[in-house]
Write an enzyme that holds these catalytic residues in place. Structure first.
Site, short mmCIF file in Angstrom:
data_model
loop_
_atom_site.label_atom_id
_atom_site.label_comp_id
_atom_site.label_asym_id
_atom_site.label_seq_id
_atom_site.Cartn_x
_atom_site.Cartn_y
_atom_site.Cartn_z
N GLU A 149 90.88 28.71 75.42
CA GLU A 149 91.02 29.19 76.79
C GLU A 149 91.86 28.28 77.68
OE1 GLU A 149 88.28 29.25 75.02
OE2 GLU A 149 87.85 31.39 74.88
N HIS A 201 77.16 36.33 77.09
CA HIS A 201 78.06 37.47 77.28
C HIS A 201 77.59 38.27 78.48
CE1 HIS A 201 78.50 36.43 72.98
NE2 HIS A 201 79.71 36.91 73.06
C1 LIG Z 1 85.00 29.80 73.78
C2 LIG Z 1 84.90 31.16 73.21
N1 LIG Z 1 85.93 32.02 73.38
C3 LIG Z 1 85.85 33.28 72.90
C4 LIG Z 1 84.75 33.71 72.23
C5 LIG Z 1 84.67 35.15 71.70
N2 LIG Z 1 84.70 35.10 70.24
C6 LIG Z 1 83.57 35.08 69.51
S1 LIG Z 1 83.87 34.89 67.88
C7 LIG Z 1 85.54 34.87 68.11
C8 LIG Z 1 86.44 34.70 66.94
C9 LIG Z 1 86.08 33.53 66.08
O1 LIG Z 1 86.95 33.44 65.01
P1 LIG Z 1 86.73 32.33 63.91
O2 LIG Z 1 86.50 31.02 64.57
O3 LIG Z 1 87.85 32.42 62.95
O4 LIG Z 1 85.36 32.71 63.22
P2 LIG Z 1 85.02 34.01 62.37
O5 LIG Z 1 84.35 34.95 63.31
O6 LIG Z 1 86.28 34.54 61.82
O7 LIG Z 1 84.09 33.55 61.31
C10 LIG Z 1 85.84 35.00 69.47
C11 LIG Z 1 87.20 35.05 70.01
C12 LIG Z 1 83.70 32.79 72.09
N3 LIG Z 1 82.56 33.12 71.47
N4 LIG Z 1 83.81 31.54 72.58
#
Ligand SMILES: Cc1ncc(C[n+]2csc(CCOP(=O)(O)OP(=O)(O)O)c2C)c(N)n1
Ligand SMILES: Cc1ncc(C[n+]2csc(CCOP(=O)(O)OP(=O)(O)O)c2C)c(N)n1
Ligand SMILES: [Mg+2]
Ligand SMILES: [Mg+2]
Lengths: 328, 340, 328, 340
Positions: free
Chosen positions: A60, A129
Site C-alpha cells: 500500500e 474488513h
Molecule cells: C495489507 C493488506 N493488503 C491487502 C490485503 C487483501 N488481501 C488479502 S490476501 C491478498 C493476496 C495475498 O497474496 P499472497 O501473499 O500471494 O498469498 P496467497 O493468498 O496467494 O496465498 C490480498 C491482496 C490484506 N489482507 N492486507
C-alpha cells in the site's frame, strides 16, 4: 435520470472521466482483470489497457507513494486501497507526503490524488474488513475526506475529487454498494466537497450522520415521527473534512437538540469533532446534551453475527437516544 | 567503478575509460564541488555564530553528487533529492542565495518560504521535487514521476537519492520492486556514508554493498567510489542511458564518507572515533579532485584561485542577501493549505 | 526527594527498571552509543550491552513489529520512535497488530509493549520534528496513551507503562525535556494510567490541558487571577487514553465553564473528544460554551520563528479565551 | 530442491538425498496432508450450503506446509502462520473441531472465540502466534519472537509463512534485514502460488524466484518444489538446523499452486484460465504424494482406505460438534480489550 446502485454510480463516473481525460490512471491491488474485489473497476482494463489500469504489487505504501509521484508529474491518479483496514502501511505517504506537499512547498507543488477505499461494517468482514477509521484522516489539514452514501452524491463528489487540486480520501461504504439505489443525474454532475445535505427537514431535533448510519438514522427518525414523537431533521455530512460548519450550526441552532450517529468507535470519532464544534459554536441554542450514538470501545467489529450486531448502532439504539434527548 | 572495501582508503580503481568529459567539464565539475563545500562551510559558521539554528551537510558527498548530476539533463530530468544533496541542487539551478534564504528561514526561500528546515530542497522551476524529512519516502515519488513520464512518452529520467540508512525502510523495497516491474526510467542513487546518524553500517544491514539488493529486483546494481566524480559520472551515465532506452531502473551505490556530524544537532564524538575521521581525510573528494586535476594539468593554480574567489564572492553575496531578507509574516501561516 | 528534569526522570526510571528486570530491552534508532538523539538512553548500552540496547536499522515498522514479537514471547520491550513525526511507517503494526492482539485472540495473547516518542513544538523542529498527532492513537481501543509533562508523573507513568500488560504509547514533550524540573519520589513510585491530576484548584472555570500547554495554561490562569479575574482550576490530563472522565466531569460540574488547551490542530484533536464528553455528560452544569484553544488548521509547525510562534497557543491566547468565557 | 521454472509442470527434481524420514513418517505426512485437504473441502461444502460465510483454503499448499512442519518441533518452536496454513496448524495440534468452531464463528473457537474470520489461526498452548489479516505483518513478529528466544537462550526456532504477494510489502524487507543483522533463529517460508488474489507473479515482481531476494540480506535462499513434502522437508530441516546452530535466518520459497479461488468471496474465472488450473492438476500435492507412496510400497490401498475413513469420521465429528456449539453471547463483545 437513471436510477443506480451506489457501486454503479461510482463505476460509471470512473469510466466517464477516464474517457474524458487521459491524465486519469487507476492503480491498486486487483483493479485489473479482477475488476477490484468489489468489482468497482470491472471492465476497465479492457477498455483502457494495462497502462492506465495498474494491478500493483501488494504494497500500500507504494500504491500511494507512486501515485503521489505521478500526481506531481502531471497525472490525476486514482489509487484504490482494497479495504480501508489496509491503509495503514500507506499512512506516512498520505499524512506526511500527500497532505503536506502543498504546504511545505508554499504552493509550488500540489498533489491532485484520489484515494478510494471501501470501509464500514455489517458484511461479516470481521476485525480487518469492517473498519471505520476515517477520524485518523479527518484530523489532517491538507487532506479532504468524503464519505457519500447516496449514489448521486457519490458520482458528484467523485468527479469533484478527481479534479480537486489536493488529495482526497474517497470512502465507499461497502455495505451500501449494492444496497443503496437512487437517481443519478447524467452529464458531468458534480457535488462540491465540503457541503453537507439536509436529507430530511424537521424542527425538534437534529440527527447528524453519514454512511450507512444515515439510513439507520432515517429509519429511527421515521419510527419516532410515526409514533407521533418529535420532528426530526436529518443531515448527511457527505464530506468529513472540511466539515460544513454552516449547515451543522444552522440546523442545531434551529432545533436546539442533536444526536450524532456514526459506526466508528465513539471516542475520537468524527462525531467527537462535530459535537465539540456544536458545544463551542452553538451553545446558546442548545436545549439538551450533545448526544452521540456510536460503536463501543472495542478494537473492531467481530465476525460472529451476534457480536457484529451488538457492535453496530441501529435504528433502535438511535431511537432510544432520541427519546432520552426528547425528555430534556 | 568497482566493488570496494568500505574500510579501504584511497585504494579504489578510478574510472579511466573514456567518459566524454572535456577538460572544461572537469573544471566545471570541480567548481560545483568547491562551491558546494564552501557554501556548506559557511552555513556551519553561521550556525556557530548563532544565526542559523540548523545545518545539514553535503561534506564528503560532493563528488558523488556532481558526478551524478553531470549525467543528467536538468531541463528535462527530474531530481528527487534528499537533505544532503546540496551539490546536486546547485547543479540543477538552485542558487547560493536560495540556499541562504532557506538556511535563515526567510521569505523568498523558494523551497518552502521558510517553512521547512534547511536541506529540504524543492523547486518546480528547476525540476526538483519538494522533499520532506521522513527518510526514503522520496524513492516512491521518483518511481511515480517515472511512471508518469513513461506514460506521457517523455524523454525524462527520474533520479532519486537516499542514504544507505534509508534503504532499510520498507519504501525502498517497494519502490525498487514497482520500478522494475514496469521498467521505469528511474535511477536509485544510494549515497552510502556508512552511518545513519550514529548507527554504523554493520548494524543497519548484513551486507557490504547495498548494490547487492539489486538482484532481488532484476535490475543492475553497481557500487562505485563516490569520492571520484568521474567514476560516478560513468556509472550514472550508463544507468541514465539505460533508462532513456526504456530498459528500466538501476541501483547505484556511491561509497562516501560524512565529514561532519550528522547535523548541527548531533555530536559525532559520542559514536565515531576521531581517528577514523582523520584517516578518511585522504578521501576528501574536493581536495582529491583538485589534486588530480592539478596533477593532470587540467586545472592550474591560477584558475583555481580565480574559482575560489568567485565562490567566495557568491557566498558573501548570498549571505548578505539572506541576512537582509525579511522573515515571513505571521499572516502567511495559513496560506497554501489547500489549492482550492 | 530529588529534583529532576523531565528527561532525567525518564532516563533514571529506565535505568532503574532495566536493572530490576532483565525482560526489559530497549530498541530504536541511535539508542546505543549516541544514547538517542535527545540522550534519554545515554550510557545505557555501556551498562546493559548490545543485546538489551539495540540500535535498529532505520525502519519504524520493524522497530514496532519486532518489539511486538518479543513482547508476545516473554520480553518487555521499550521501543523508541525517534520523533513522533516518524511513527507513520509503524502505524499498521501499532493499530492493527499491537492494539488488537489481545482482542483478536480473546485474551490468549497480550502485548506488553511501550513505545516512547518525543513530540511537540517550540524547538524549531519545523514540519517534521514538531508534530502533535496523538489523536491518531487516542481513538484506538486496545492502546493506552500517556503524555506526562511533570517529571514525577513521567517516572511514575513510565513504570506503570512498562509493567502494563498492554501496549502503551508514551509521549515525551521534547521542549519540556530540559525545561521542566520538579521533585521526583524515589523507590518504585508509580502513577496509575488513566488518572488526570488537578494541578491547581479553582472555582469559576476549568482549564483542561496536557504537555507544554499545561504550562501555558497555568501561566494564563495565574495572570488572570493576578488581575483579579476568575478563579481557575487547571487539570493535567496526563493520560490521553483512557480519559479520566471522572476528574474531568467533576471539575466542569463544579465550575460550569471549561477551556480545553492543546497544541495539536484543533479539528479532531484530543480536545475534541474531551469537549464532546463534556457536552454529552456535563451539559446540565454548563454555563457557557465548551471552548478550545488549539493550533490552526495548517499541516504542521513551520520552521521560521514568526510562523512557529503564530502556530502555537500561548498564555495570551488562552487568557483571551478565558476572558471571552468569563463574559458568558 | 531446485530453482525451477514456475510454468513447468511436474518436471522438478525431487529430493532423493537421505532425509531421515521413516516410512511411518511418510505415511504420517500423507495423513496430515489428506486431513487438511478433506477438512478444507468440507469447509467449502458448508459454505455452499450457506452455513459458513467465508472459507480460505490450503488446497495445493499441503505438501509445502507438511514438509515444513515435520522439520519443526511444535513443543518448542513457534509457528507464525498466515491464513493458508491449515495443514501446518493441524500438525501443531489444532484440531478439526477447533477449525470448525472457527469456521462457524462459535464460542469455544480457540483462535478468537468467533471474533476473527476463519483462517486466522492462533493458540498460545500450541505455540502458534495469533494472526491478523494485514498481509506480511507477521514476518516481523516472527523476527521478534526469534530475538526474544535468542535473548532468553532458548532452543527455539520461529517459523513464519507468507504468500509471494506478501513479499511485496515493506515489512518483508524490514524483517529479513533485521533478522539477518542479528543472525536470528527464524525461517521465512514463502508459499509461492503465483497469484496474489488475481495478480499474477509477473505483475508482482520482476524476478522468477523470490529466493533471489535472500542475497540482499546475506542469507541463504532456496526455491523448492512445494508439491513435494520430502523436498520441502529437506530444505526446511537445513534451515532449521542452521537456525539452531545460531547461524541465522534463511529464506525458503516453495512453489505451489492454488487450487481454489482466493477465497469463497472470489471468482477466479475472471482472471485465471480454467485450462491453467486443469493443467496444474497433475501437481496436486495430495494425489501425487499418495501415488508416490503407493508406488514405492510405503502405503497400501488398505492403509489409505483406513486413513480416509478415520479422516471422514474426524471431520464429521468436528462439523457436528461445531454446529451444536453456541454463538458467543453479545455480552462477550466488550471482553479482552485490555488486560488490566
Ligand atoms: C495489507 C493488506 N493488503 C491487502 C490485503 C487483501 N488481501 C488479502 S490476501 C491478498 C493476496 C495475498 O497474496 P499472497 O501473499 O500471494 O498469498 P496467497 O493468498 O496467494 O496465498 C490480498 C491482496 C490484506 N489482507 N492486507
Ligand atoms: C522515517 C524517519 N525516521 C527517522 C528519521 C530521523 N533521521 C533523520 S536522518 C537519519 C539517518 C539517515 O541515515 P542515511 O539514510 O544513511 O543518510 P545520511 O544522513 O547518512 O546521509 C535519521 C534516523 C527520519 N528523518 N525519518
Ligand atoms: Mg548514511
Ligand atoms: Mg500467492
Amino acid at each position: 435520470m437513471a436510477t443506480k446502485l451506489l457501486i454503479d454510480a461510482i463505476r460509471d463516473t470512473l469510466f466517464a472521466e477516464m474517457r474524458a481525460d487521459d491524465r486519469i490512471i487507476v492503480l491498486g491491488e486487483d483493479v485489473g482483470a479482477r475488476g477490484g474485489v468489489f468489482r468497482v473497476t470491472a471492465g476497465m482494463i479492457d477498455e483502457f489497457g494495462e497502462e492506465r489500469v495498474i494491478d500493483t504489487p501488494l504494497a500500500e505504501s507504494s500504491i500511494v507513494g507512486v501515485a503521489i509521484g505521478a500526481a506531481v508529474h502531471g497525472l490525476l491518479p486514482i489509487a484504490e486501497i482494497q479495504f480501508l483496514d489496509f491503509i495503514h502501511p500507506a499512512m506516512d505517504q498520505i499524512m506526511n507526503e500527500a497532505a503536506k506537499i502543498r504546504y511545505r512547498s508554499a504552493g509550488d507543488f500540489g498533489c491532485p490524488l484520489v484515494i478510494r477505499a471501501p470501509y464500514g461494517g455489517g458484511v461479516h468482514g470481521a476485525l480487518y474488513h469492517s473498519q471505520s477509521i476515517e477520524a485518523i484522516f479527518t484530523r489532517e489539514p491538507g487532506l479532504k475526506v468524503v464519505a457519500p452514501v447516496n449514489p448521486a452524491d457519490a458520482a458528484g463528489l467523485l468527479r469533484s475529487a478527481i479534479y480537486d487540486p489536493d488529495p482526497v480520501l474517497f470512502l465507499e461504504h461497502k455495505k451500501a454498494y449494492r444496497l443503496i439505489r437512487d437517481e443519478v443525474p447524467e452529464n458531468g454532475h458534480t457535488v462540491p466537497i465540503g457541503k453537507a445535505k439536509v436529507v430530511k427537514e424537521g424542527s425538534d431535533v437534529t440527527i447528524i450522520s453519514y454512511g450507512m448510519m444515515l439510513h439507520e438514522s432515517l429509519a429511527a427518525a421515521e419510527a419516532l415521527e410515526a409514533k407521533g414523537g418529535s420532528s426530526v431533521e436529518v443531515i448527511d455530512l457527505r464530506t468529513l473534512r472540511p466539515l460544513d460548519t454552516e449547515t451543522i450550526l444552522a440546523s442545531v441552532s434551529k432545533t436546539g437538540k442533536v444526536v450524532i450517529v456514526y459506526e466508528a468507535n465513539k471516542v475520537g470519532g468524527v462525531g467527537a469533532e462535530v459535537a465539540a464544534l456544536i458545544a463551542e459554536e452553538a451553545f446558546p441554542y442548545l436545549d439538551g446534551p450533545v448526544m452521540r450514538v456510536a460503536a463501543p470501545e472495542v478494537p473492531a467489529i467481530p465476525f460472529s453475527p451476534p457480536l457484529e450486531r451488538a457492535f453496530l448502532p441501529n435504528a433502535e439504539t438511535i431511537g432510544a437516544a432520541l427519546e432520552r434527548l426528547a425528555a430534556f | 567503478m568497482t566493488h570496494h572495501d568500505p574500510g579501504g582508503v584511497g585504494t579504489e580503481a578510478r574510472a579511466t575509460a573514456p567518459t566524454g568529459l572535456s577538460d572544461a567539464d572537469l573544471v566545471r565539475m570541480y567548481e560545483f564541488m568547491a562551491l558546494a563545500r564552501a557554501l556548506d562551510e559557511r552555513m556551519w559558521l553561521l550556525n556557530r555564530a548563532g544565526q542559523a539554528p540548523f545545518v545539514i551537510s553535503c561534506q564528503g558527498h560532493e563528488a558523488a553528487q556532481i558526478g551524478a548530476a553531470f549525467a543528467l539533463q536538468p531541463s528535462k530530468d527530474v531530481l528527487v533529492p534528499y537533505y544532503r544533496d546540496l551539490a546536486m541542487v546547485l547543479y540543477f539551478g538552485v542558487t547560493p542565495r536560495d540556499i541562504m534564504l532557506s538556511l535563515l528561514a526567510r521569505r523568498g526561500d523558494p523551497a518552502s518560504q521558510g517553512r521547512q528546515m534547511p536541506g529540504h530542497f524543492g523547486s518546480r522551476r528547476h525540476n526538483i521535487l519538494t522533499t520532506s524529512s521522513p527518510v526514503a519516502t522520496q524513492v516512491l515519488h521518483a518511481t511515480g514521476v517515472a511512471l508518469a513520464a513513461k506514460y506521457r512518452r517523455e524523454d525524462t529520467v527520474a533520479w532519486t537519492c537516499v542514504g544507505e540508512g534509508g534503504t532499510s525502510e520498507g519504501d525502498f523495497h517497494e519502490a525498487l520492486n514497482f520500478a522494475s516491474i514496469h521498467r521505469l526510467p528511474v535511477v536509485f542513487f544510494v549515497e552510502n556514508n556508512g552511518y545513519a546518524i550514529s548507527v554504523p553500517q554493520r548494524k543497519q544491514m548484513a551486507i557490504e554493498n547495498v548494490a547487492a539488493r539489486a538482484a532481488g529486483y532484476n535490475m543492475p546494481g553497481v557500487t562505485v567510489d563516490g569520492t571520484d566524480p568521474v567514476a560516478v559520472y560513468a556509472a550514472a551515465t550508463e544507468a541514465v542511458e539505460r533508462a532513456r532506452r526504456g530498459e528500466g531502473p538501476s541501483l547505484i551505490e556511491a561509497k562516501v564518507y560524512r565529514f561532519t556530524a550528522h547535523s548541527s544537532d548531533d555530536d559525532d564524538r559520542t559514536y565515531r572515533d576521531p581517528q577514523e575521521l582523520e584517516a578518511q581525510r585522504v578521501r576528501d573528494p574536493v581536495a582529491r579532485f583538485r589534486a588530480t586535476l592539478l596533477e593532470q594539468g587540467v586545472l592550474s593554480e591560477e584558475q583555481d584561485a580565480a574559482i575560489r574567489s568567485r565562490i567566495t564572492a557568491q557566498i558573501n553575496d548570498a549571505t548578505e542577501f539572506a541576512e537582509q531578507a525579511p522573515y515571513p509574516d505571521p499572516s502567511e501561516l495559513t496560506l497554501h493549505v489547500y489549492g482550492s
